[in-house]
Enzyme design. Structure first.
Site, mmCIF file in Angstrom:
data_model
loop_
_atom_site.group_PDB
_atom_site.id
_atom_site.type_symbol
_atom_site.label_atom_id
_atom_site.label_comp_id
_atom_site.label_asym_id
_atom_site.label_seq_id
_atom_site.Cartn_x
_atom_site.Cartn_y
_atom_site.Cartn_z
ATOM 1 N N THR B 23 -7.973 22.203 104.305
ATOM 2 C CA THR B 23 -8.347 23.146 105.696
ATOM 3 C C THR B 23 -9.602 23.862 104.447
ATOM 4 O O THR B 23 -9.304 24.460 103.389
ATOM 5 C CB THR B 23 -7.913 23.259 106.343
ATOM 6 O OG1 THR B 23 -8.466 24.161 107.545
ATOM 7 C CG2 THR B 23 -7.080 24.447 105.543
ATOM 8 N N CYS B 29 -7.779 33.619 109.914
ATOM 9 C CA CYS B 29 -7.682 32.148 110.793
ATOM 10 C C CYS B 29 -6.145 32.312 109.399
ATOM 11 O O CYS B 29 -6.063 32.829 107.917
ATOM 12 C CB CYS B 29 -8.296 31.138 110.547
ATOM 13 S SG CYS B 29 -9.040 30.948 111.721
ATOM 14 N N HIS B 46 -4.611 25.014 111.224
ATOM 15 C CA HIS B 46 -5.406 25.831 111.095
ATOM 16 C C HIS B 46 -5.553 26.679 112.314
ATOM 17 O O HIS B 46 -6.271 27.080 113.337
ATOM 18 C CB HIS B 46 -7.261 25.438 110.746
ATOM 19 C CG HIS B 46 -7.928 26.416 110.568
ATOM 20 N ND1 HIS B 46 -8.550 25.944 109.450
ATOM 21 C CD2 HIS B 46 -7.948 27.701 111.095
ATOM 22 C CE1 HIS B 46 -9.608 26.661 108.818
ATOM 23 N NE2 HIS B 46 -9.352 27.959 110.223
#
Lengths: 204, 162
Positions: B23, B29, B46
């Site tokens: 990711t 996040c 995520h």
């Protein structure tokens, strides 16, 4: 107002008012750096939140992000994204040459770029507000120099709270003599979208 | 060659070795990784928000919300043959990308994401074995399901392994 309820007519109206806003922003930036800067006709994008980093050229691309909030009668976020080399070119027009230390930005450079963001956003919101007959003002700008994905996820928070779609008004700007690229994004809050559309005379 | 599986914002993916879950550009996040060393199977989420702001009714349970991502991922991993009691967790991300003046509106969203992830792990009884959270910079993750090791890359930072 839900973003998925937007029709082509609504998106056209947003594009039209944004066009006027970015024209003002282009003039302001040209005056600031003493060079002609053009802005493209804005695109209005309705995108899944997960796909937003792709719009910015990929989640890992190094960018300068200048972030402001749209305050006043309508709310939302403004994000100005400059690829690193374009940010440095802009800086070379704004500041006396400094010995750059590493790849980080100096305090002065950060301050100058924030001011660029402030001028672009103020010109845009002023034009949009005048059209709407409402008051729109930008907040104090903040800046981050990092991977695009990390810079923009902050702007997605308010959108993620109410849905899975992001409405973005995107404009590319570019210099005529040297290549300066950047993108200007307006991400209105869903509730404020109705205020904007109603104020510019669109039937909902 | 291991298969590379990309995880976007609000997504979760699970994979069995040989595979690398990646990711990119985690800011505020948080990336939540769960791993079963015996089954050599892992999952990566995520997540964007700690929890829904208003009432949770009518909100789809998705990996957009940190509070639900762990439960959803455990379900997926069990379907792939993992034993819940063998799972271990690692966290990365939850940075504060912009200066503190915006804390009043989105009150330290990175920190709240990390806290929500830890609460969910505790509730599910999954031990947190490593984390690389906080700071003011973005991170990219490469989670190797063959080893359970996560490479954390960031601008201006040495590459970390957690």
């Amino acid at each position: 107002m839900k973003f998925d309820a937007l029709t082509e007519e609504h998106l056209d109206a947003l594009r039209e008012v944004s066009n006027i806003g970015v024209a003002h922003a282009a003039t302001a930036l040209s005056q600031l750096i003493g060079r002609s800067i053009s802005l493209s006709v804005p695109k209005v994008l309705l995108t899944d939140i997960a796909k937003v980093p792709e719009v910015f050229g990929g989640a890992e691309k190094l960018v300068v992000g200048i972030y402001l909030q749209m305050l006043g009668d309508a709310r939302g976020n403004i994000l100005i994204v400059l690829p690193r080399d374009s940010a440095l070119k802009l800086l070379s027009r704004l500041l006396p040459r400094e010995k750059s230390e590493g790849s980080l930005l100096t305090e002065l450079e950060i301050s100058a770029l924030k001011e660029v963001g402030n001028i672009l956003a103020s010109a845009y919101l002023n034009a949009l507000g005048t059209l709407m007959g409402k008051t729109l003002i930008p907040s104090v700008p903040v800046l981050s120099f990092d991977m695009a994905g990390a810079v923009i996820d902050y702007a997605l928070i308010a959108l993620g709270e109410v849905g899975d779609l992001a409405l973005m008004v995107e404009t590319d700007f570019f210099g005529e003599e040297e290549k300066i690229n950047g993108q200007f994004f307006l991400l209105p809050d869903p509730e404020s979208l109705k205020i904007i559309l109603t104020a510019i005379g669109v039937h909902l | 060659m291991s298969k590379i599986i990309s995880v976007s914002i609000s997504e979760l993916k699970v994979a069995i070795a040989p595979a690398v879950l990646v990711t990119y550009g985690l800011g505020s996040c948080v990336g939540i990784a769960l791993y079963d060393p015996e089954a050599r199977t892992g999952g990566l989420a995520h997540t964007l928000l700690p929890a829904p702001v208003r009432d949770t009714q009518g909100v789809e349970k998705s990996a957009k919300f940190t509070c639900w991502a762990v439960d959803l991922m455990v379900d997926e991993l069990v379907k792939c043959g993992c034993a819940p009691e063998r799972l271990v967790a690692k966290l990365a991300g939850g940075a504060t990308m912009f200066e503190s003046q915006y804390r009043s509106t989105h009150g330290g969203i990175g920190e709240r994401n990390v806290a929500a992830a830890k609460a969910a792990l505790e509730r599910c009884g999954i031990p947190l074995v490593a984390e690389d959270t906080g700071g003011d910079y973005g991170r990219s993750l490469e989670f190797n399901t063959a080893t359970g090791i996560i490479m954390v890359r960031a601008l201006q930072q040495p590459i970390k392994q957690i």
